[in-house]
Structure formats: C-alpha cells, structure tokens
Design an enzyme around this catalytic site. Structure first.
Site, PDB file in Angstrom:
ATOM      1  N   GLN A 161       2.462   7.143  -2.380  1.00 12.01           N
ATOM      2  CA  GLN A 161       2.296   6.248  -3.363  1.00 12.01           C
ATOM      3  C   GLN A 161       3.005   6.900  -4.979  1.00 12.01           C
ATOM      4  O   GLN A 161       2.869   7.640  -4.862  1.00 12.01           O
ATOM      5  CB  GLN A 161       0.791   5.666  -3.383  1.00 12.01           C
ATOM      6  CG  GLN A 161       0.380   5.087  -2.411  1.00 12.01           C
ATOM      7  CD  GLN A 161      -0.213   6.137  -1.372  1.00 12.01           C
ATOM      8  OE1 GLN A 161       0.546   7.406  -1.916  1.00 12.01           O
ATOM      9  NE2 GLN A 161      -0.460   5.262  -0.486  1.00 12.01           N
ATOM     10  N   ASP A 205       4.467  -2.566  -0.280  1.00 13.47           N
ATOM     11  CA  ASP A 205       2.487  -3.014  -0.546  1.00 13.47           C
ATOM     12  C   ASP A 205       2.817  -3.216  -2.418  1.00 13.47           C
ATOM     13  O   ASP A 205       2.020  -2.096  -3.305  1.00 13.47           O
ATOM     14  CB  ASP A 205       2.142  -1.857  -0.564  1.00 13.47           C
ATOM     15  CG  ASP A 205       1.325  -1.828   1.194  1.00 13.47           C
ATOM     16  OD1 ASP A 205       2.004  -3.019   1.867  1.00 13.47           O
ATOM     17  OD2 ASP A 205       0.745  -1.027   1.921  1.00 13.47           O
ATOM     18  N   ARG A 267       0.302  -8.066   3.428  1.00 16.01           N
ATOM     19  CA  ARG A 267      -0.069  -7.940   4.536  1.00 16.01           C
ATOM     20  C   ARG A 267      -1.392  -7.167   4.076  1.00 16.01           C
ATOM     21  O   ARG A 267      -2.145  -7.708   2.308  1.00 16.01           O
ATOM     22  CB  ARG A 267       0.491  -6.727   5.158  1.00 16.01           C
ATOM     23  CG  ARG A 267      -0.033  -5.124   4.459  1.00 16.01           C
ATOM     24  CD  ARG A 267       0.562  -3.982   4.764  1.00 16.01           C
ATOM     25  NE  ARG A 267       0.809  -2.889   4.182  1.00 16.01           N
ATOM     26  CZ  ARG A 267       0.735  -1.869   5.135  1.00 16.01           C
ATOM     27  NH1 ARG A 267       0.251  -1.785   6.180  1.00 16.01           N
ATOM     28  NH2 ARG A 267       1.230  -0.864   4.161  1.00 16.01           N
TER      29      ARG A 267
END
EC number: 3.1.1.11
Length: 365
Positions: A161, A205, A267
């Site tokens: 991330q 994401d 998701r």
C-alpha cells in the site's frame, strides 16, 4: 422661519434609516455563495490576495516547499489560502491546522485536472512508513479543506500500500486534482468528502476507507493494473458510503497490459453494507450511478474480498443507469441494479448542508 426648518440631526437620522433599509434589502436579495466558490474554466496564474505563495523560484514565492507554507499558517481557526506555482514538489505534506484552508495550484484552466502543472510527489510504502496513513504524500487531518488543480502522487509502485491522499476530516472538497499510485491511492477515511472533475489512478483498492461518506462527481477513474477499484469497509450498517456519479471508468494510458475484463468495481473490505438514508433501497457501501464503464470492467462487476474471507454475507453493491461495455453481464449475487438514485445523490451522501461547502462550479458543467 428658523423654527420651521428641520434640524440637521433629523435629516441625518432620516438618511441613516433609508441607507439601512437599502442595505438590508440588498443583502437579502443576494444569494449566499460557498466561501470556496471559484469561477470555473478560468486560468489561475497568480495568487489571490493574502495567499501564502509556494514557488520553485526563490525570487517569486515566500516558500520553497508546501510543508513550509503549511507550517507558517496561524492555528487560530482563521480562513487561509496557499497558492502553489508551477513545478514538482518532492515532499510529504501533513496538514492539521484549524480553520478553513484552501490550496490552489497554478493552472491555465481550472475546469478539470488536464491542465494541471503543479505536482506534489513522494515515494513511500505503508510497510516502510508503519501504516497506510503515514505513507500518504498528502495527509489532511483536519476539517474544512479544499484542494484545487494539484496532482498528488505516490510513486512507490507495486508491492505495498502506498497512498497519494490520506483524508481524515469532514467538509473536504477536491477539485480538478489528480491522485496517482498503484495500491490504496485515495483514503477517504472519515467525514463528508467531495471529489469533482478529478482523476484517480491505481490498480488495487485504490479508493478505500471505512467511515467516510464520499461523493465522486464527473471524475475519471483509471486502472493501471488488474484489481478492484473500491474497497469500502464500514464498521457497521450505518457507517461509510461511496457514491461515484457521472464518472468514467477506463484503462490508464500508463497500463502496461490489456486490462479488458480484469478490473472490478469494488470488493468488500468488511462484511457490512451501509443503510441508505431513507431505508427504501437495498443498503450498500458503494454505488456507481450514471457512469460510463469501460471494457476493463469484468462482467461480474464485483468480487469477493478473498476466497477464504469473502465478506459478502451482509454486503450489497449498487448500480444505477450505467452505460458502456463494462455495464453489461451477469453481476455477482451481492450486487444489485437499482431503479432510482434518490438515496445516492450528493445531498443524501454528504448531508443537507452540502451546498454551503462544496464548490458548485464542480457539480455540473
């Protein structure tokens, strides 16, 4: 004769009363505009009066870094503006000052991100930083914030991330700005947030959060690799909602492979959906309304969190009136196509006072 002449005091009193009436009438007739309202589609080549100026040229600006300008702001709740001149600023910026803060980037066209010439760039992974938030190139930990025509990049790439924007606060407005990373590009973590005519790029994401109520209006969302666009993780059925409206979902020009069918709308980070404001429609944590979905979108539309932890038992994702090749196909069982977007308007998501802090020039053309 002198006894019949009006006194000077009486004349002044009458004039003062008339002036007060005229002033009162003019104020009532004039519509109230948000403090941050700007004229869209005009150049912004010079700093507004009173703004702190950041510049790559020592002779032009007061500060050479954005963080230095932020540090110079008074922390007294007053309204402040920072203007950034053209250039790339290699730094990480943290903002926690009180009061309304507006940051403006120099640009030849304020209408969207395409003419942006100001970039804040940093390369830092969450693994190295210690958390998602700490990796952010721009970390906004305050309420009442607006960003205009600035590109924000985390250039770390794949493997962890790495946030471009970490937004912790309410009444945040992001206008004509670009956000670039690979995984977890934009963290809309809490409060009401509006993104108008922006660009958001990533692969995994890359629009995510848990407690934020975020509305994305006419924004270009571009995938640079396979993966899910959104990952909303509310802690309960009344916590967190993302609505992406009138936006375009496409493959980034920086992608190195054909992503047809390899991208999902989202998701579920957690197992909860957010109840719609009127509880009329099926609760959802993410909704795409009136968007153009490119061929990158898989026919299922949405995917499980993982095979061992699907997180789909109490989650529903919503779609309304979308078009484009990516809007076709048999959707996942935990998704639904709704027949009205009444519960997913900007007012429903951001609150009834949203027009008082969202720049209305970035709502519609």
């Amino acid at each position: 004769m002198a006894a019949h002449r009006p006194s000077l005091i009486l004349i002044l009193a009458v004039l003062f009363a008339c002036g007060a009436l005229l002033t009162s009438h003019s104020v009532e007739a004039k519509p109230v505009q948000p403090k941050t309202a700007l004229r869209k589609r005009t150049a912004r080549n010079t700093a507004p009066a009173g703004a702190l100026v950041v510049s790559k040229s020592p002779s032009s600006g007061q500060f050479s870094t954005v963080q230095a300008a932020v540090n110079a702001l008074p922390n007294d709740g007053s309204e402040q503006t920072i203007f950034i001149e053209s250039g790339t600023y290699d730094e990480q910026v943290y903002i926690d000052r009180s009061g309304m803060l507006t940051i403006m980037g120099e640009t030849a066209d304020t209408s969207n991100y395409e003419s942006n010439v100001v970039t804040i760039s940093n390369s830092l992974s969450a693994t190295a930083a210690g958390s998602d938030d700490l990796s952010g190139t721009l970390r906004v930990h305050k309420d009442d914030f607006a960003l205009y025509n600035v590109n924000v990049k985390n250039t770390f790439g794949q493997g962890s991330q790495a946030l471009a924007l970490s937004a912790y606060g309410t009444n945040h407005g992001y206008y004509g700005s670009g956000f670039y990373s690979y995984q977890d590009t934009v963290l809309a973590e809490q409060g009401a947030q509006f993104y108008g005519y922006c660009y958001i790029e990533g692969a995994v994401d890359f629009i995510f959060g848990q407690h934020g109520f975020a509305f994305f209006q006419r924004t270009t969302i571009a995938s640079i690799g396979p993966g899910a666009i959104t990952a909303d993780g509310p802690a309960s059925k009344t916590d967190g909602l993302f609505v992406i409206n009138e936006s375009t979902i496409e493959q980034s020009s920086a992608a190195t492979e054909d992503l047809t069918g390899l991208v999902f709308l989202g998701r579920p980070w957690t197992e909860f959906a957010t109840a719609s404001p009127s509880s009329v429609f099926t609760p959802c944590s993410v909704a795409y309304t009136s968007c153009t979905l490119g061929s990158v979108i898989n026919s299922a539309g949405w995917e499980e969190w993982s095979s061992t932890e699907p997180n789909t038992e109490d989650v529903t994702f919503a779609e309304y009136d979308n078009g484009g090749p990516g809007s076709e196909g048999t959707r996942a069982s935990f998704a639904t196509k709704i027949t009205s977007n009444a519960d997913y308007t900007a007012a429903a998501v951001l609150g009834s006072d949203w027009t008082s802090w969202v720049d209305q020039g970035y709502v519609d053309q």
